[in-house]
Scaffold this motif. Structure first.
Motif, PDB file in Angstrom:
ATOM      1  N   ASN A   1       0.870  -1.170   0.000  1.00  0.00           N
ATOM      2  CA  ASN A   1       0.000   0.000   0.000  1.00  0.00           C
ATOM      3  C   ASN A   1       0.910   1.223   0.000  1.00  0.00           C
ATOM      4  N   THR A   2       1.035   1.874  -1.160  1.00  0.00           N
ATOM      5  CA  THR A   2       1.895   3.046  -1.284  1.00  0.00           C
ATOM      6  C   THR A   2       1.118   4.350  -1.098  1.00  0.00           C
ATOM      7  N   GLY A   3      -0.116   4.239  -0.676  1.00  0.00           N
ATOM      8  CA  GLY A   3      -0.948   5.423  -0.470  1.00  0.00           C
ATOM      9  C   GLY A   3      -0.868   5.945   0.949  1.00  0.00           C
ATOM     10  N   ASP A   4      -1.835   6.802   1.277  1.00  0.00           N
ATOM     11  CA  ASP A   4      -1.854   7.422   2.599  1.00  0.00           C
ATOM     12  C   ASP A   4      -3.110   7.088   3.400  1.00  0.00           C
ATOM     13  N   ALA A   5      -3.789   6.000   3.008  1.00  0.00           N
ATOM     14  CA  ALA A   5      -4.990   5.543   3.717  1.00  0.00           C
ATOM     15  C   ALA A   5      -5.001   4.014   3.685  1.00  0.00           C
ATOM     16  N   PRO A   6      -5.758   3.373   4.580  1.00  0.00           N
ATOM     17  CA  PRO A   6      -5.807   1.901   4.595  1.00  0.00           C
ATOM     18  C   PRO A   6      -6.347   1.330   3.285  1.00  0.00           C
ATOM     19  N   LEU A   7      -5.683   0.266   2.815  1.00  0.00           N
ATOM     20  CA  LEU A   7      -6.080  -0.442   1.599  1.00  0.00           C
ATOM     21  C   LEU A   7      -6.924  -1.642   1.990  1.00  0.00           C
ATOM     22  N   ILE A   8      -8.020  -1.844   1.269  1.00  0.00           N
ATOM     23  CA  ILE A   8      -8.897  -2.986   1.521  1.00  0.00           C
ATOM     24  C   ILE A   8      -8.985  -3.826   0.250  1.00  0.00           C
ATOM     25  N   ILE A   9      -8.688  -5.124   0.384  1.00  0.00           N
ATOM     26  CA  ILE A   9      -8.880  -6.070  -0.717  1.00  0.00           C
ATOM     27  C   ILE A   9     -10.294  -6.606  -0.533  1.00  0.00           C
ATOM     28  N   LYS A  10     -11.213  -6.144  -1.362  1.00  0.00           N
ATOM     29  CA  LYS A  10     -12.622  -6.504  -1.208  1.00  0.00           C
ATOM     30  C   LYS A  10     -12.931  -7.914  -1.696  1.00  0.00           C
ATOM     31  N   ASP A  11     -12.336  -8.290  -2.837  1.00  0.00           N
ATOM     32  CA  ASP A  11     -12.640  -9.592  -3.426  1.00  0.00           C
ATOM     33  C   ASP A  11     -11.503  -9.990  -4.359  1.00  0.00           C
ATOM     34  N   VAL A  12     -11.336 -11.295  -4.520  1.00  0.00           N
ATOM     35  CA  VAL A  12     -10.356 -11.844  -5.456  1.00  0.00           C
ATOM     36  C   VAL A  12     -11.045 -12.986  -6.183  1.00  0.00           C
ATOM     37  N   ARG A  13     -11.105 -12.889  -7.539  1.00  0.00           N
ATOM     38  CA  ARG A  13     -11.818 -13.892  -8.342  1.00  0.00           C
ATOM     39  C   ARG A  13     -10.899 -14.438  -9.434  1.00  0.00           C
ATOM     40  N   SER A  14     -11.117 -15.705  -9.757  1.00  0.00           N
ATOM     41  CA  SER A  14     -10.372 -16.356 -10.823  1.00  0.00           C
ATOM     42  C   SER A  14     -11.276 -16.570 -12.024  1.00  0.00           C
ATOM     43  N   THR A  15     -10.663 -16.797 -13.186  1.00  0.00           N
ATOM     44  CA  THR A  15     -11.440 -17.037 -14.405  1.00  0.00           C
ATOM     45  C   THR A  15     -11.967 -18.465 -14.480  1.00  0.00           C
ATOM     46  N   CYS A  16     -11.460 -19.363 -13.614  1.00  0.00           N
ATOM     47  CA  CYS A  16     -11.975 -20.742 -13.628  1.00  0.00           C
ATOM     48  C   CYS A  16     -11.740 -21.397 -12.268  1.00  0.00           C
ATOM     49  N   GLY A  17     -12.323 -22.560 -12.074  1.00  0.00           N
ATOM     50  CA  GLY A  17     -12.211 -23.279 -10.819  1.00  0.00           C
ATOM     51  C   GLY A  17     -10.865 -23.957 -10.604  1.00  0.00           C
ATOM     52  N   CYS A  18     -10.028 -23.984 -11.627  1.00  0.00           N
ATOM     53  CA  CYS A  18      -8.717 -24.631 -11.510  1.00  0.00           C
ATOM     54  C   CYS A  18      -7.705 -23.742 -10.798  1.00  0.00           C
ATOM     55  N   THR A  19      -8.067 -22.485 -10.582  1.00  0.00           N
ATOM     56  CA  THR A  19      -7.189 -21.528  -9.910  1.00  0.00           C
ATOM     57  C   THR A  19      -7.948 -20.958  -8.719  1.00  0.00           C
ATOM     58  N   VAL A  20      -7.403 -21.175  -7.516  1.00  0.00           N
ATOM     59  CA  VAL A  20      -8.088 -20.726  -6.303  1.00  0.00           C
ATOM     60  C   VAL A  20      -7.255 -19.634  -5.629  1.00  0.00           C
ATOM     61  N   PRO A  21      -7.744 -18.377  -5.685  1.00  0.00           N
ATOM     62  CA  PRO A  21      -7.021 -17.294  -5.015  1.00  0.00           C
ATOM     63  C   PRO A  21      -7.534 -17.089  -3.585  1.00  0.00           C
ATOM     64  N   SER A  22      -6.678 -16.556  -2.727  1.00  0.00           N
ATOM     65  CA  SER A  22      -7.112 -16.162  -1.385  1.00  0.00           C
ATOM     66  C   SER A  22      -6.528 -14.796  -1.075  1.00  0.00           C
ATOM     67  N   LYS A  23      -7.311 -14.006  -0.369  1.00  0.00           N
ATOM     68  CA  LYS A  23      -6.941 -12.621  -0.102  1.00  0.00           C
ATOM     69  C   LYS A  23      -6.652 -12.412   1.380  1.00  0.00           C
ATOM     70  N   PRO A  24      -5.915 -11.365   1.687  1.00  0.00           N
ATOM     71  CA  PRO A  24      -5.690 -11.048   3.099  1.00  0.00           C
ATOM     72  C   PRO A  24      -6.977 -10.528   3.730  1.00  0.00           C
ATOM     73  N   THR A  25      -7.112 -10.744   5.003  1.00  0.00           N
ATOM     74  CA  THR A  25      -8.266 -10.203   5.720  1.00  0.00           C
ATOM     75  C   THR A  25      -7.827  -8.943   6.447  1.00  0.00           C
ATOM     76  N   GLY A  26      -8.704  -8.024   6.563  1.00  0.00           N
ATOM     77  CA  GLY A  26      -8.382  -6.779   7.250  1.00  0.00           C
ATOM     78  C   GLY A  26      -7.745  -5.760   6.331  1.00  0.00           C
ATOM     79  N   GLU A  27      -7.459  -4.606   6.892  1.00  0.00           N
ATOM     80  CA  GLU A  27      -6.894  -3.497   6.140  1.00  0.00           C
ATOM     81  C   GLU A  27      -5.375  -3.609   6.077  1.00  0.00           C
TER      82      GLU A  27
END
Length: 143
Positions: free
Chosen positions: A53-79
């Motif tokens: 996060n190179t900004g000056d406010a908290p960054l939130i990862i709202k969602d992470v989606r893949s184009t197919c079920g063969c790739t499973v992404p996971s995102k950080p929780t929290g700011e």
């Protein structure tokens, strides 16, 4: 006096148009991880996209989606606070063949259009060739 007023106006305008808020910057060139050529049985398919996060406010990862079920992404929780880094983890199922997948990251970042970032993985999964010694033809100086 006119120079001072002009300089003050330019400075105020530049501050007004400066982008503030959270900003996301990924470590990987072109937001792409290249698996290269990997063997299905020896690679677990897990890779991590590091970002800051190179900004000056908290960054939130709202969602992470893949184009197919063969790739499973996971995102950080929290700011993610300004100046801090974290990871988006991607697990590919390692089906043999070429890898060309896109992961869409939805954020509150102000430096990317609509807060959306496309991450990509590429490479090729091969099946390890096993040599059966019984099927191997005998070769020698007499043949």
């Amino acid at each position: 006096m006119k120079k001072i007023i002009f300089t003050a106006i330019v400075l105020i305008n530049s501050l007004a148009f400066a982008q503030t808020g959270p900003k996301i910057e990924f470590k990987d060139k072109d937001n792409t991880i290249d698996y290269g050529t990997v063997t299905k049985d020896t690679d677990d398919g897990v890779r991590k996209f590091q970002f800051t996060n190179t900004g000056d406010a908290p960054l939130i990862i709202k969602d992470v989606r893949s184009t197919c079920g063969c790739t499973v992404p996971s995102k950080p929780t929290g700011e993610i606070m300004p100046g801090k880094s974290d990871f988006i983890t991607v697990k590919y199922n390692m089906n043999p063949g070429p890898i060309r997948k896109t992961i869409t990251v939805e954020t509150n970042a102000t430096n990317v259009e609509g807060g959306l970032v496309a991450l990509k993985i590429k490479g090729e999964v091969i099946v390890k060739q096993e040599v059966n010694l019984l099927d191997k033809k005998k070769t020698g100086p007499m043949q």
